[in-house]
Motif scaffolding. Structure first.
Motif, PDB file in Angstrom:
ATOM      1  N   GLY A   1       1.882   9.361  -5.721  1.00 20.46           N
ATOM      2  CA  GLY A   1       2.586  10.715  -5.421  1.00 20.46           C
ATOM      3  C   GLY A   1       3.499  11.123  -6.322  1.00 20.46           C
ATOM      4  N   LEU A   2       4.372  10.390  -6.896  1.00 18.67           N
ATOM      5  CA  LEU A   2       5.378  10.751  -7.995  1.00 18.67           C
ATOM      6  C   LEU A   2       4.629  10.876  -9.231  1.00 18.67           C
ATOM      7  CD1 LEU A   2       7.922   7.923  -7.176  1.00 18.67           C
ATOM      8  CD2 LEU A   2       8.262  10.442  -6.844  1.00 18.67           C
ATOM      9  N   GLU A   3       3.456  10.114  -9.382  1.00 21.55           N
ATOM     10  CA  GLU A   3       2.803  10.511 -10.825  1.00 21.55           C
ATOM     11  C   GLU A   3       2.114  11.749 -10.798  1.00 21.55           C
ATOM     12  OE1 GLU A   3       1.072  10.078 -14.414  1.00 21.55           O
ATOM     13  OE2 GLU A   3       2.788   9.055 -13.555  1.00 21.55           O
ATOM     14  N   GLN A   4       1.369  12.008  -9.536  1.00 21.54           N
ATOM     15  CA  GLN A   4       0.583  13.399  -9.337  1.00 21.54           C
ATOM     16  C   GLN A   4       2.007  14.304  -9.375  1.00 21.54           C
ATOM     17  OE1 GLN A   4      -1.124  13.052  -5.472  1.00 21.54           O
ATOM     18  NE2 GLN A   4      -3.099  12.008  -6.244  1.00 21.54           N
TER      19      GLN A   4
ATOM     20  N   ALA B   1       0.850  -1.179  -0.130  1.00 16.41           N
ATOM     21  CA  ALA B   1       0.187   0.029   0.114  1.00 16.41           C
ATOM     22  C   ALA B   1       0.733   1.355  -0.089  1.00 16.41           C
ATOM     23  CB  ALA B   1      -0.825  -0.134   1.363  1.00 16.41           C
ATOM     24  N   ALA B   2       1.942   1.452   0.827  1.00 11.82           N
ATOM     25  CA  ALA B   2       2.980   2.449   0.759  1.00 11.82           C
ATOM     26  C   ALA B   2       3.460   2.629  -0.358  1.00 11.82           C
ATOM     27  CB  ALA B   2       3.945   2.323   1.943  1.00 11.82           C
ATOM     28  N   THR B   3       3.939   1.438  -1.020  1.00 11.55           N
ATOM     29  CA  THR B   3       4.679   1.637  -2.641  1.00 11.55           C
ATOM     30  C   THR B   3       3.814   2.040  -3.427  1.00 11.55           C
ATOM     31  OG1 THR B   3       5.977  -0.253  -2.117  1.00 11.55           O
ATOM     32  CG2 THR B   3       5.674   0.257  -4.228  1.00 11.55           C
ATOM     33  N   ASP B   4       2.417   1.818  -3.360  1.00 11.48           N
ATOM     34  CA  ASP B   4       1.472   2.221  -4.474  1.00 11.48           C
ATOM     35  C   ASP B   4       1.074   3.659  -4.268  1.00 11.48           C
ATOM     36  OD1 ASP B   4       1.146  -0.127  -5.422  1.00 11.48           O
ATOM     37  OD2 ASP B   4      -0.704  -1.025  -4.385  1.00 11.48           O
TER      38      ASP B   4
ATOM     39  N   ARG C   1       4.431  14.491 -10.965  1.00 13.70           N
ATOM     40  CA  ARG C   1       4.987  14.664 -12.436  1.00 13.70           C
ATOM     41  C   ARG C   1       3.849  15.553 -13.163  1.00 13.70           C
ATOM     42  NH1 ARG C   1       4.148  12.637 -17.331  1.00 13.70           N
ATOM     43  NH2 ARG C   1       2.431  11.313 -16.518  1.00 13.70           N
ATOM     44  N   GLN C   2       2.803  14.969 -12.924  1.00 12.92           N
ATOM     45  CA  GLN C   2       1.501  15.852 -13.705  1.00 12.92           C
ATOM     46  C   GLN C   2       1.281  17.437 -12.926  1.00 12.92           C
ATOM     47  OE1 GLN C   2      -1.910  13.836 -12.797  1.00 12.92           O
ATOM     48  NE2 GLN C   2      -1.506  11.963 -13.979  1.00 12.92           N
ATOM     49  N   THR C   3       1.839  17.529 -11.970  1.00  6.36           N
ATOM     50  CA  THR C   3       1.975  18.832 -11.319  1.00  6.36           C
ATOM     51  C   THR C   3       3.011  19.655 -12.163  1.00  6.36           C
ATOM     52  OG1 THR C   3       1.033  18.082  -9.073  1.00  6.36           O
ATOM     53  CG2 THR C   3       1.827  20.431  -9.346  1.00  6.36           C
ATOM     54  N   ALA C   4       4.140  18.907 -12.082  1.00  3.39           N
ATOM     55  CA  ALA C   4       5.439  19.815 -12.673  1.00  3.39           C
ATOM     56  C   ALA C   4       5.006  19.959 -14.029  1.00  3.39           C
ATOM     57  CB  ALA C   4       6.550  18.756 -12.539  1.00  3.39           C
ATOM     58  N   GLY C   5       4.351  19.100 -14.895  1.00  2.00           N
ATOM     59  CA  GLY C   5       4.001  19.334 -16.307  1.00  2.00           C
ATOM     60  C   GLY C   5       3.096  20.611 -16.487  1.00  2.00           C
ATOM     61  N   GLU C   6       2.074  20.513 -15.536  1.00  2.00           N
ATOM     62  CA  GLU C   6       1.175  21.592 -15.631  1.00  2.00           C
ATOM     63  C   GLU C   6       1.767  23.084 -15.451  1.00  2.00           C
ATOM     64  OE1 GLU C   6      -1.848  20.428 -12.984  1.00  2.00           O
ATOM     65  OE2 GLU C   6      -2.835  18.801 -14.507  1.00  2.00           O
TER      66      GLU C   6
END
Length: 356
Positions: free
Chosen positions: A59-62, A51-54, A64-69
């Motif tokens: 979080g990393l995906e979010q 669960a922690a890994t997921d 990455r998306q935030t950085a892109g935006e």
């Protein structure tokens, strides 16, 4: 020896005991190994860790998306800034050109009154335009000057010491000027030629301050490249104008656009003569006006009232009569323009010079 059944049992136990111990050890060891493997397997697949890994991956995906935006937003902001900056620069250019338009129109108006310039000197420091003036009673010359730099104009003395003198052409060549004209009046004493009344060069009083008397005035330039002049009863009054340099003579011809009364003495003594005038326009451009005359006897040259009429027509704000007669001298682009009434240039203690 009698072998009993009990003895046989004991002997069999002794024989097989090691084998039984070995079997028990193997069984116990296998179980421990299996238990350790199973424990390790359980640790590797704990649900909490999964669960922690997921959650970390999410979080990393979010992020990455935030950085892109954020990157896209910054790019838009930079593009918007560049566009706005370009628009503001264009507005500033238009505003600047519009702000300078009235001055350009005014310059064309006053220039057209003088006629077509016969010669022009233009640089980062100055623009000087030479005009020929035709009058029914005399031939004259006008130089319209736009000073673009604080060091575009200066007044120099005729030498290193009071009492020394040089011609305007000598002064132009000595100081490397583009245009030169005679300045204030003078008084001779013991073979020396001294500047008349209050005279300032390089911000210093040459012979001290002298309160204005009779028709004498002081005219020069201040620290803002503006023409200043008039009568001053006290040194503090003149100091308040922040003069850089200037000289004295008679009389004032025009003040604030209005022709001044010419004292009776200067209307007839002499009536006509070679003349030199310095004047200014409302945009702070200067005008030098020189009238030729073949003598100082009063029969050739211009009258002061004629000069007033011309200067009014040219649209000047203030005008001051400088030393005239044989002192009138105008040098433009290193060459003598007018025809001195003495037949040659007179040595003088003060000169207004203009630099390109």
């Amino acid at each position: 020896m009698t072998i009993t059944t009990q003895n046989l049992h004991r002997m069999a136990l002794l024989v097989i005991a090691p084998f039984i111990g070995l079997m028990l050890w193997l069984l116990i060891s296998d179980f421990a190994i299996q238990l350790d493997v199973e424990t390790k397997r359980e640790v590797a697949v704990q649900p909490q860790q999964l669960a922690a890994t997921d959650e970390a991956l999410t979080g990393l995906e979010q992020a990455r998306q935030t950085a892109g935006e954020t990157s896209k937003s910054l790019t838009k902001q930079i593009d918007l800034y560049k566009k706005t900056n370009a628009e503001m620069e264009e507005i500033a250019k238009v505003a600047s050109s519009q702000a300078g338009r009235p001055l350009a129109i005014y310059d064309r108006q006053i220039t057209s009154r003088l006629g077509k310039p016969s010669s022009t000197i233009s640089s980062d420091k100055l623009r000087a335009q030479l005009f020929y003036v035709n009058h029914e009673h005399f031939r004259g010359y006008a130089v319209k000057l736009q000073l673009k730099s604080p060091d575009a104009m200066n007044m120099v003395m005729g030498g290193d010491k009071p009492g020394e003198a040089m011609t305007t052409l000598q002064a132009v060549k000595h100081y490397g000027a583009a245009v030169g004209v005679n300045a204030g009046g003078y008084a001779d004493a013991k073979g020396k030629r001294y500047p008349l009344s209050t005279t300032i060069a390089d911000g210093k009083y040459i012979t001290g301050f002298e309160a204005s008397y009779a028709d004498l005035f002081f005219v020069g330039m201040n620290d803002k490249n503006k023409l200043i002049g008039g009568k001053f009863a006290k040194k503090e009054q003149l100091d308040a104008k922040n003069p850089k340099f200037g000289a004295s003579f008679v009389p004032i011809l025009i003040k604030n656009g209005a022709a001044q009364d010419i004292p009776a003495k200067w209307q007839t003594s002499p009536k006509r003569a070679p003349r030199t005038v310095i004047a200014n326009y409302k945009d702070d451009q200067l005008l030098i006006l020189v009238a030729d005359g073949y003598n100082e006897g009063g029969s050739s040259g211009a009258t002061l009232s004629e000069l007033q009429t011309m200067l009014k027509r040219y649209g000047v704000v203030d005008a001051y009569n400088l030393d005239g007669g044989g002192s009138s001298s105008l040098v433009f682009n290193g060459k003598l323009v007018n025809k001195p009434s003495d037949g040659k240039l007179r040595k003088l203690p003060t000169h207004f010079l203009f630099f390109k």
